[in-house]
Design a protein around this motif. Structure first.
Motif, PDB file in Angstrom:
ATOM      1  N   SER A  87      -1.612   1.780  -5.933  1.00 23.95           N
ATOM      2  CA  SER A  87      -0.858   1.995  -4.810  1.00 23.95           C
ATOM      3  C   SER A  87      -0.515   0.569  -4.219  1.00 23.95           C
ATOM      4  O   SER A  87      -1.119  -0.376  -4.429  1.00 23.95           O
ATOM      5  N   ALA A  88       0.253   0.425  -3.181  1.00 19.60           N
ATOM      6  CA  ALA A  88       0.343  -0.747  -2.289  1.00 19.60           C
ATOM      7  C   ALA A  88       0.178  -0.391  -0.823  1.00 19.60           C
ATOM      8  O   ALA A  88       0.648   0.813  -0.491  1.00 19.60           O
ATOM      9  N   ILE A  89      -0.370  -1.232  -0.167  1.00 16.77           N
ATOM     10  CA  ILE A  89      -1.170  -0.900   1.139  1.00 16.77           C
ATOM     11  C   ILE A  89      -0.490  -2.031   1.876  1.00 16.77           C
ATOM     12  O   ILE A  89      -0.832  -3.291   1.693  1.00 16.77           O
ATOM     13  N   THR A  90       0.285  -1.925   3.177  1.00 17.14           N
ATOM     14  CA  THR A  90       0.900  -3.038   4.021  1.00 17.14           C
ATOM     15  C   THR A  90      -0.046  -3.506   4.864  1.00 17.14           C
ATOM     16  O   THR A  90      -1.198  -2.848   4.799  1.00 17.14           O
ATOM     17  N   GLU A  91       0.007  -4.600   5.510  1.00 14.08           N
ATOM     18  CA  GLU A  91      -0.851  -5.064   6.395  1.00 14.08           C
ATOM     19  C   GLU A  91      -0.948  -4.171   7.693  1.00 14.08           C
ATOM     20  O   GLU A  91      -1.826  -4.676   8.393  1.00 14.08           O
ATOM     21  N   GLU A  92      -0.226  -3.324   7.722  1.00 11.80           N
ATOM     22  CA  GLU A  92      -0.367  -2.351   8.886  1.00 11.80           C
ATOM     23  C   GLU A  92      -0.995  -1.087   8.284  1.00 11.80           C
ATOM     24  O   GLU A  92      -1.315  -0.132   9.284  1.00 11.80           O
ATOM     25  N   GLY A  93      -1.442  -0.958   7.243  1.00 11.68           N
ATOM     26  CA  GLY A  93      -2.170   0.101   6.726  1.00 11.68           C
ATOM     27  C   GLY A  93      -1.401   1.187   5.972  1.00 11.68           C
ATOM     28  O   GLY A  93      -1.956   2.248   5.736  1.00 11.68           O
ATOM     29  N   ARG A  94      -0.166   1.056   5.998  1.00  7.22           N
ATOM     30  CA  ARG A  94       0.645   2.032   5.092  1.00  7.22           C
ATOM     31  C   ARG A  94       0.513   2.105   3.761  1.00  7.22           C
ATOM     32  O   ARG A  94       0.883   1.045   3.106  1.00  7.22           O
ATOM     33  N   LEU A  95       0.342   3.108   3.034  1.00  4.39           N
ATOM     34  CA  LEU A  95       0.187   3.353   1.724  1.00  4.39           C
ATOM     35  C   LEU A  95       1.404   4.044   0.849  1.00  4.39           C
ATOM     36  O   LEU A  95       1.852   5.120   1.376  1.00  4.39           O
ATOM     37  N   THR A  96       1.551   3.381  -0.125  1.00  5.20           N
ATOM     38  CA  THR A  96       2.681   3.846  -1.025  1.00  5.20           C
ATOM     39  C   THR A  96       2.211   3.930  -2.478  1.00  5.20           C
ATOM     40  O   THR A  96       1.697   2.830  -3.000  1.00  5.20           O
ATOM     41  N   VAL A  97       2.551   4.953  -3.184  1.00  2.76           N
ATOM     42  CA  VAL A  97       2.031   5.171  -4.459  1.00  2.76           C
ATOM     43  C   VAL A  97       3.148   4.123  -5.519  1.00  2.76           C
ATOM     44  O   VAL A  97       4.245   4.255  -5.318  1.00  2.76           O
ATOM     45  N   LEU A  98       2.666   3.436  -6.456  1.00  2.00           N
ATOM     46  CA  LEU A  98       3.428   2.680  -7.180  1.00  2.00           C
ATOM     47  C   LEU A  98       3.500   3.428  -8.547  1.00  2.00           C
ATOM     48  O   LEU A  98       4.544   3.146  -9.139  1.00  2.00           O
ATOM     49  N   ALA A  99       2.388   3.569  -8.967  1.00  4.28           N
ATOM     50  CA  ALA A  99       2.210   4.429 -10.623  1.00  4.28           C
ATOM     51  C   ALA A  99       1.209   5.431 -10.411  1.00  4.28           C
ATOM     52  O   ALA A  99       0.085   5.315 -10.048  1.00  4.28           O
ATOM     53  N   GLU A 100       1.484   6.581 -11.027  1.00  3.79           N
ATOM     54  CA  GLU A 100       0.627   7.603 -11.360  1.00  3.79           C
ATOM     55  C   GLU A 100       0.848   8.567 -12.442  1.00  3.79           C
ATOM     56  O   GLU A 100       1.782   8.047 -13.136  1.00  3.79           O
ATOM     57  N   GLY A 101       0.201   9.511 -12.942  1.00  9.44           N
ATOM     58  CA  GLY A 101       0.227  10.222 -13.971  1.00  9.44           C
ATOM     59  C   GLY A 101      -0.643   9.992 -15.208  1.00  9.44           C
ATOM     60  O   GLY A 101      -0.964  11.150 -15.610  1.00  9.44           O
ATOM     61  N   ALA A 102      -1.402   8.734 -15.089  1.00  5.44           N
ATOM     62  CA  ALA A 102      -2.377   8.678 -16.021  1.00  5.44           C
ATOM     63  C   ALA A 102      -3.802   9.105 -15.299  1.00  5.44           C
ATOM     64  O   ALA A 102      -3.949   9.296 -14.276  1.00  5.44           O
ATOM     65  N   ASP A 103      -4.784   9.431 -16.011  1.00  6.06           N
ATOM     66  CA  ASP A 103      -6.149   9.812 -15.476  1.00  6.06           C
ATOM     67  C   ASP A 103      -7.033   8.562 -14.552  1.00  6.06           C
ATOM     68  O   ASP A 103      -7.596   8.933 -13.637  1.00  6.06           O
ATOM     69  N   PHE A 104      -6.737   7.621 -15.192  1.00  6.64           N
ATOM     70  CA  PHE A 104      -7.323   6.235 -14.750  1.00  6.64           C
ATOM     71  C   PHE A 104      -6.585   5.047 -14.712  1.00  6.64           C
ATOM     72  O   PHE A 104      -5.682   4.914 -15.426  1.00  6.64           O
TER      73      PHE A 104
ATOM     74  N   GLU B 266       1.089 -12.038  -2.344  1.00  6.14           N
ATOM     75  CA  GLU B 266       1.611 -12.816  -1.445  1.00  6.14           C
ATOM     76  C   GLU B 266       3.114 -12.810  -1.132  1.00  6.14           C
ATOM     77  O   GLU B 266       3.580 -13.212   0.071  1.00  6.14           O
ATOM     78  N   VAL B 267       3.879 -12.520  -2.213  1.00 10.89           N
ATOM     79  CA  VAL B 267       5.365 -12.630  -1.913  1.00 10.89           C
ATOM     80  C   VAL B 267       5.684 -11.411  -1.040  1.00 10.89           C
ATOM     81  O   VAL B 267       6.504 -11.545  -0.102  1.00 10.89           O
ATOM     82  N   ARG B 268       4.984 -10.356  -1.112  1.00 11.28           N
ATOM     83  CA  ARG B 268       5.481  -9.239   0.044  1.00 11.28           C
ATOM     84  C   ARG B 268       4.262  -8.863   1.030  1.00 11.28           C
ATOM     85  O   ARG B 268       4.549  -7.965   1.599  1.00 11.28           O
ATOM     86  N   GLN B 269       3.347  -9.906   1.007  1.00 13.20           N
ATOM     87  CA  GLN B 269       2.309  -9.619   2.108  1.00 13.20           C
ATOM     88  C   GLN B 269       1.822  -8.076   2.158  1.00 13.20           C
ATOM     89  O   GLN B 269       1.726  -7.689   3.135  1.00 13.20           O
ATOM     90  N   ARG B 270       1.156  -7.779   1.043  1.00 11.30           N
ATOM     91  CA  ARG B 270       0.407  -6.415   0.953  1.00 11.30           C
ATOM     92  C   ARG B 270      -0.454  -6.485  -0.033  1.00 11.30           C
ATOM     93  O   ARG B 270      -0.708  -7.381  -0.954  1.00 11.30           O
ATOM     94  N   LEU B 271      -1.274  -5.427  -0.229  1.00 10.17           N
ATOM     95  CA  LEU B 271      -2.516  -5.098  -0.932  1.00 10.17           C
ATOM     96  C   LEU B 271      -1.677  -4.329  -2.096  1.00 10.17           C
ATOM     97  O   LEU B 271      -1.018  -3.649  -1.987  1.00 10.17           O
ATOM     98  N   ILE B 272      -2.306  -4.573  -3.497  1.00  9.72           N
ATOM     99  CA  ILE B 272      -2.073  -3.702  -4.416  1.00  9.72           C
ATOM    100  C   ILE B 272      -3.577  -3.362  -4.954  1.00  9.72           C
ATOM    101  O   ILE B 272      -4.536  -4.116  -5.073  1.00  9.72           O
ATOM    102  N   CYS B 273      -3.815  -2.006  -5.151  1.00  8.15           N
ATOM    103  CA  CYS B 273      -5.186  -1.649  -5.385  1.00  8.15           C
ATOM    104  C   CYS B 273      -5.306  -0.216  -6.155  1.00  8.15           C
ATOM    105  O   CYS B 273      -4.167   0.469  -6.461  1.00  8.15           O
ATOM    106  N   VAL B 274      -6.343   0.171  -6.911  1.00 12.74           N
ATOM    107  CA  VAL B 274      -6.466   1.574  -7.495  1.00 12.74           C
ATOM    108  C   VAL B 274      -7.177   2.506  -6.390  1.00 12.74           C
ATOM    109  O   VAL B 274      -7.975   1.979  -5.427  1.00 12.74           O
ATOM    110  N   CYS B 275      -6.372   3.427  -6.361  1.00 11.44           N
ATOM    111  CA  CYS B 275      -6.944   4.592  -5.333  1.00 11.44           C
ATOM    112  C   CYS B 275      -7.275   5.916  -6.190  1.00 11.44           C
ATOM    113  O   CYS B 275      -6.906   6.080  -7.346  1.00 11.44           O
ATOM    114  N   GLU B 276      -8.389   6.442  -5.451  1.00 13.57           N
ATOM    115  CA  GLU B 276      -8.940   7.794  -5.982  1.00 13.57           C
ATOM    116  C   GLU B 276      -9.063   8.554  -4.676  1.00 13.57           C
ATOM    117  O   GLU B 276      -9.862   8.431  -3.827  1.00 13.57           O
TER     118      GLU B 276
END
Length: 620
Positions: free
Chosen positions: A145-162, A121-131
Motif C-alpha cells: 500500500s501507499a500512505i500519504t502524509e495525511e494518513g490516507r491508505l491506497t492499495v498498490l498491489a494485492e492478490g498474493a498471500d504475502f 520522496e518523489v510523491r512524499q508518501r510511504l510505501i509499506c506492507v499491510c496485513e
C-alpha cells in the motif's frame, strides 16, 4: 571449574546490560536506528553519536511491527522526519529526526498492521506492507500500500498471500518487491516483481522478473538504476543483477560457501549497498561468521575492518558514510561506523556506538564440527569455563528457534552467566539452519523432530566421548521451534538429564490448526500435510509421546503468545505431572512469543539455574 576469585554476574546484570541494534539509516552524515533496551523492554528510535545513543522518542513509545507476528522494517526516514510503527497500537506515527517535535499519530486503521516502511520522496508518501484482519475469522489479507502524509491508505498491489521488501528506483519511476504464496515460506520459493509507477502513483506494467523458482530476497536498485537481488540459484544466496537476458551473477568468482542474506523471518533485512565510487559493499556469512566484502572492477575482495565482528547486519551506505550493526565474541553489540579506504576499498577503520567491554572475564566460543553416523557435519559453537579443570562439566545444549534460522558466535551475557557457574554450552546449528547453503537448509524438509534431534544428540554424544561433558548432567534448552527439539529429544532418547522449553511447540498438529497465517503451511514442509500424512504428526508430537519422556522438564510461556498458544504448554506440563515426572511451569502475563520484560528474563535464568542445580545435587 571457573575461577572462584571472580564474582559471577547476576541474572539481573546479564539481562539489563544487553542492548541490540537494527534498522539503521544514514541521513546527512548521521546514523539513526532502533536500539533494543532489555532493561526497559522497549525498542528505542535513536540517533547514534560517536560513543552513545540519543533516544528520539518518549519512553511510552516502542518501535515495533507485528506483521507476520515477527515484524521488522518498523520505521523509515522521510525528508527530515521519522515514520514509525508504535508497538502498543500498531499504527504509524511521525516525529522529527531531531526529536524536538512530539510524535503525532498518522494512521488510524485499527484492524491493519504495517511493516517494511519505505519513503517515496518523489510523491512524499510511504510505501509499506499491510496485513488486515477479517471480521469473519479468515486469514488476514496482505498487500502493498501507499500512505500519504495525511494518513490516507491506497492499495498498490494485492492478490498474493504475502509481500515484502518494496524497493524504489532512484528516480522513483519503478517499484520492485518480493511476493509468495502458500505453501511456500520466503526461504523456499518467492517471486521478484517489478512495476512502473505512473505520475499519479498507480502501479502499471506489473511483471515477474525472477527467472527461476528459488528463494529471491532483498531487491535493491543501484545508484544508476540497475535492479539487483539475492537468490540461491546455485545453492548459496548470492547477489545478481538484472540484465536484458534476465538476472546474471555479478562478475568475478563469488566467495565460496558464503551467503549474502539470511532467512527473512523479519522485514527490513539489509546486507548490501553501494559506496560513492560505485563499489558494492556486502555482508557475507560463512560457517556462522559474518564478513564484509567489496565488489569492484569485476572482482570480489574481503573488506578488512580494524574492529572484526562475529556477526554483521543492517548495512546502510549514504554518500561517504557506511554503518552496520555488529555483534562480537567478547563485547557488547554496537553500531559500527565505517570509514572505507578510498584508494583500495579493501580496508576500513571503525568507531563504535556501544560495544562496551564487560568488566568481567569473557570466554569466546570455539567453532566446531560434529560428525553424525550418517556422515553429516553438524556445526556448533562450544563455550567452556576458564580456567578448565580435568573433570567433565555439566553441559547445556542450546537449540535455536526457527527452525529455519541460525545461531552465531555472538557475545551474550546469559551464556557467560552459565559459564561462570561451571556449565559448558554447545550452541548447535542443526540441519535446516541457514548460512550453510540451500542443501543444508532444506535437509529439514519432512524431517523436523528427527534430523534436528539426531544432530543435538550427535553433539552431546561427541562431547561425552571426548571426556569434557558429564554424562550425568546433560541438559538441553531451546525457545519456540528449539523448544520442540528439546521435547522431541527427551521423548526419543534417555541421553539428556533434563530439558528447558521456552514457549516450545509440544503438539505440531494443533499448532498447524491455530498458528498465524505466515506459518500456517510451514509444518506441511517440516513434517507433511496433516490431511494426507497423519502418522508423522502422531509419531513426532511430544504431547502424544509424553509416556516416553522420563526426564524432568521446566517450561516458560508467554500468556499472549500468538505462535505457540499457552494451552499447548499447559497440556504438556499436565500430562507429565500425571506420570509423576518432575515439572516446573511458569507463565508470564503480557508476554508474547519471546520475553521482552527484563524482570521475566531474569526470572527465567534464575529458575532454570536452580532447576539444574537441584538435579545435579540429587545425582551426587
Amino acid at each position: 571449574m571457573p575461577d572462584q576469585a571472580v564474582q559471577p554476574i547476576s541474572a539481573t546484570d546479564a539481562v539489563a546490560s544487553f542492548h541490540q541494534y537494527s534498522s539503521l539509516c544514514i541521513f546527512r552524515g548521521r546514523t539513526y536506528g532502533v536500539r533494543y533496551d532489555a532493561e526497559k523492554g522497549i525498542n528505542q528510535l535513536c540517533r547514534f553519536e560517536s560513543h552513545h545513543a540519543v533516544s528520539l522518542l518518549p519512553e511510552q513509545f516502542s518501535v515495533r511491527s507485528k506483521v507476520h507476528s515477527y515484524g521488522g522494517g518498523a520505521w523509515c526516514r522521510g525528508r527530515d522526519q521519522a515514520f514509525f510503527v508504535n508497538d502498543s497500537d500498531q499504527q504509524i506515527w511521525v516525529t522529527s529526526l531531531s526529536g524536538a517535535i512530539a510524535p503525532r499519530k498518522l494512521t488510524a486503521y485499527n484492524r491493519t498492521r504495517m511493516a517494511d516502511l519505505q519513503y517515496d520522496e518523489v510523491r512524499q508518501r510511504l510505501i509499506c506492507v499491510c496485513e488486515t484482519s477479517s471480521d469473519r475469522g479468515n486469514e488476514p489479507a496482505n498487500y502493498l500500500s501507499a500512505i500519504t502524509e495525511e494518513g490516507r491508505l491506497t492499495v498498490l498491489a494485492e492478490g498474493a498471500d504475502f509481500y515484502s521488501s518494496p524497493a524504489l528506483s532512484p528516480d522513483g519511476a519503478q517499484l520492485a518487491w518480493i511476493e509468495w504464496n502458500h505453501p511456500y515460506q520466503p526461504w523456499d520459493r518467492t517471486r521478484l516483481m517489478l512495476a512502473d509507477i505512473e505520475p499519479n502513483g498507480r502501479l502499471v506494467q506489473i511483471r515477474q522478473v525472477s527467472d527461476i523458482d528459488a528463494a529471491w530476497a532483498q531487491p535493491k536498485f543501484s545508484p544508476s538504476g540497475s535492479l539487483h537481488a539475492v537468490v540461491d540459484r546455485d545453492g548459496w544466496w548470492s547477489i545478481e543483477q538484472l540484465s536484458g537476458a534476465g538476472f546474471v551473477p555479478l562478475q568475478g568468482e563469488t566467495p565460496a560457501q558464503t551467503e549474502f542474506t539470511t532467512a527473512p523471518w523479519q522485514f527490513g533485512l539489509s546486507t548490501y549497498g553501494w559506496a560513492p565510487g560505485g563499489e558494492l559493499i556486502a555482508i557475507g556469512q560463512s560457517r556462522g561468521y559474518s564478513r564484509l566484502f567489496v565488489h569492484k572492477a569485476g572482482q570480489w575482495q574481503q573488506l578488512y575492518i580494524d574492529q572484526p565482528a562475529a556477526r554483521l547486519h543492517s548495512l546502510v551506505l549514504e554518500d561517504s558514510h557506511c554503518s552496520c550493526a555488529a555483534e562480537f565474541t567478547n563485547r557488547m553489540p554496537a553500531v559500527l561506523h565505517l570509514t572505507i579506504d578510498n584508494q583500495t576499498a579493501t580496508a576500513a577503520s571503525a568507531t563504535l556506538t556501544g560495544g562496551e567491554t564487560p568488566d568481567y572475564p569473557v570466554t569466546a566460543p570455539e567453532s566446531r564440527i560434529a560428525a553424525s553416523k550418517a556422515g553429516d557435519q553438524i556445526p556448533y559453537f562450544l563455550y567452556r569455563p576458564t580456567p578448565l579443570g580435568s573433570e567433565p562439566l555439566p553441559l547445556i545444549i542450546y537449540t535455536h528457534g526457527g527452525p529455519t534460522a541460525m545461531t552465531a558466535p555472538s557475545f551474550r551475557p546469559a551464556i557467560q552467566f552459565w559459564l561462570q557457574r561451571g556449565f559448558m554450552i554447545a550452541d548447535v546449528n542443526y540441519r535446516g539452519s541457514t548460512g550453510f547453503g540451500r542443501d543444508f537448509r532444506m535437509q529439514l524438509a519432512g524431517s523436523w523432530g528427527k534430523a534436528d534431534v539426531e544432530d543435538v544428540e550427535t553433539v552431546a554424544g561427541a562431547l561425552v566421548s571426548e571426556g569434557v561433558a558429564d554424562s550425568g548432567a546433560l541438559f538441553i534448552r531451546g525457545n519456540s521451534a528449539g523448544g520442540y527439539t528439546v521435547l522431541s529429544a527427551l521423548a526419543n532418547s534417555d541421553l539428556f538429564s533434563a530439558g528447558a522449553s521456552l514457549y516450545g511447540v509440544s503438539d505440531p498438529r494443533r499448532l498447524n490448526d491455530i498458528t498465524h497465517k505466515f506459518e500456517s503451511r510451514y509444518l506441511h514442509w517440516l513434517i507433511g500435510d496433516p490431511e494426507l500424512e497423519s502418522s508423522p504428526y502422531n509419531e513426532r508430537s511430544p504431547l502424544h509421546n509424553v509416556d516416553k519422556i522420563n526426564a524432568p522438564v521446566i517450561f516458560f510461556q508467554g500468556e499472549e503468545d500468538p505462535v505457540v498458544l499457552p494451552e499447548q504448554t499447559r497440556s504438556m506440563a499436565q500430562s507429565l505431572r500425571e506420570r509423576a515426572i518432575p515439572v516446573e511451569e511458569y507463565h508470564f502475563a503480557g508476554e508474547g512469543h519471546g520475553f521482552r520484560k527484563a524482570s521475566n528474563q531474569v526470572e527465567v535464568l534464575e529458575r532454570e539455574l536452580c532447576f539444574y542445580r537441584r538435579l545435579i545435587n540429587q545425582e551426587r
